[in-house]
Design a protein around this motif. Sequence first.
Motif, PDB file in Angstrom:
ATOM      1  N   ARG A 148      62.868 -34.684  12.435  1.00 14.33           N
ATOM      2  CA  ARG A 148      63.314 -35.165  13.754  1.00 14.33           C
ATOM      3  C   ARG A 148      64.627 -35.955  13.686  1.00 14.33           C
ATOM      4  O   ARG A 148      64.900 -36.791  14.539  1.00 14.33           O
ATOM      5  N   ILE A 149      65.433 -35.697  12.658  1.00 14.68           N
ATOM      6  CA  ILE A 149      66.708 -36.396  12.497  1.00 14.68           C
ATOM      7  C   ILE A 149      67.757 -35.389  12.033  1.00 14.68           C
ATOM      8  O   ILE A 149      67.486 -34.524  11.207  1.00 14.68           O
ATOM      9  N   ASN A 150      68.970 -35.520  12.582  1.00 16.75           N
ATOM     10  CA  ASN A 150      70.111 -34.771  12.078  1.00 16.75           C
ATOM     11  C   ASN A 150      70.865 -35.627  11.077  1.00 16.75           C
ATOM     12  O   ASN A 150      70.901 -36.864  11.187  1.00 16.75           O
ATOM     13  N   PHE A 151      71.468 -34.981  10.105  1.00 13.34           N
ATOM     14  CA  PHE A 151      72.399 -35.700   9.246  1.00 13.34           C
ATOM     15  C   PHE A 151      73.626 -36.132  10.040  1.00 13.34           C
ATOM     16  O   PHE A 151      74.389 -36.990   9.616  1.00 13.34           O
ATOM     17  N   MET A 190      69.095 -40.924   6.506  1.00 16.77           N
ATOM     18  CA  MET A 190      67.813 -40.903   5.789  1.00 16.77           C
ATOM     19  C   MET A 190      66.983 -42.136   6.139  1.00 16.77           C
ATOM     20  O   MET A 190      65.761 -42.052   6.314  1.00 16.77           O
ATOM     21  N   ASP A 191      67.612 -43.290   6.267  1.00 20.78           N
ATOM     22  CA  ASP A 191      66.877 -44.503   6.652  1.00 20.78           C
ATOM     23  C   ASP A 191      66.273 -44.331   8.041  1.00 20.78           C
ATOM     24  O   ASP A 191      65.142 -44.767   8.299  1.00 20.78           O
ATOM     25  N   GLU A 192      67.030 -43.693   8.953  1.00 22.66           N
ATOM     26  CA  GLU A 192      66.484 -43.413  10.287  1.00 22.66           C
ATOM     27  C   GLU A 192      65.298 -42.466  10.199  1.00 22.66           C
ATOM     28  O   GLU A 192      64.293 -42.630  10.914  1.00 22.66           O
ATOM     29  N   MET A 193      65.375 -41.471   9.309  1.00 22.54           N
ATOM     30  CA  MET A 193      64.279 -40.520   9.162  1.00 22.54           C
ATOM     31  C   MET A 193      63.016 -41.220   8.662  1.00 22.54           C
ATOM     32  O   MET A 193      61.916 -41.002   9.201  1.00 22.54           O
ATOM     33  N   PHE A 194      63.152 -42.059   7.640  1.00 23.46           N
ATOM     34  CA  PHE A 194      61.979 -42.760   7.114  1.00 23.46           C
ATOM     35  C   PHE A 194      61.361 -43.659   8.186  1.00 23.46           C
ATOM     36  O   PHE A 194      60.134 -43.747   8.310  1.00 23.46           O
TER      37      PHE A 194
END
Length: 317
Positions: free
Chosen positions: A278-281, A219-223
């Motif tokens: 644009r991010i996978n868990f 989630m931090d990568e997504m933000f």
Amino acid sequence: MANPAPRSPRPIHLKQRHIDLLLTLDRTRHLGQAAEALHMSQPAASKSLAQLESLFGYALFERTGSGTQATELGHAAIAHARNMDGAARRFGAELEALRQRGQQQLRIGILPSASIHITPRLITALLSRAGNLEISVHEGLLHDLLASLLERQLDCVIGRTTSRIDSSQIEGRFLYEDPIALVCGVQNPLGALPTPALAEIMGSMWILPVQNSVLSDRMDEMFARLGVERPARHIQSNAVLTNITLINQYPWIAALPRVIAEHFQKQGGLCILPIDTRINFGNVQVMTRKESSVSQPLALALAALRELFPATETSPG
């Protein structure tokens, strides 16, 4: 003068050959026939009987015209031997039953966010292959599940790829990619918009994964990729069903694995927001201990997972 305290009875430990001799003598009533049945010479049988009588401190048998007859104490010794022999046989049978049961047990660890999507399909596939398979499913955080795997409390763990996995002891087989989906309740006005504003979404109350978890890192990568800060107003929860209930009670936003979000959207339980995260868990994989041999139940599970998720055989580098 006080009487001395009575001494405790001396324990008598019978060896298996003594148990066999007592029971065979009781059956044959003849020392020579007992020796033959036990594949012993008669002098060896006589010596073993003498050792027994020395152990008990009394004569256990007496020879009469009708054969070798047990004395009163001999009858007690035979009963004791019969109990010991029965207990040993029962214990052996219990051990064998446990061994057989262990060969038909499969203990699966799985993340709650993957359980809804994978577990019903996997159990159905396994029971179609082995109807007598005993399956237990354990949900938890990846760290705890991997610890149980290494302690042999679990046979496999279905979770996400992370650098926290000890690759010297654990190997993974890739199953599928797990993109992030942002979701809201079915009554949330944001769910009806074709292109909701990112700023409005970020201004909502959020449900975020618990900190120090793989999901929280993603989630931090997504933000960061979206160019926004982590929402100031949020709670933390990895409980999928609780999160879905909350977003339908309040105008909140949550993040779910896309396969889970699509499952509940089809049931009318939530709305997926049209935001490209644009991010996978993380890549979902099945993890096992690195061992030279694999149990039959685990081999069945790995084969079933390969059929359910046929993308690749091993986790990508």
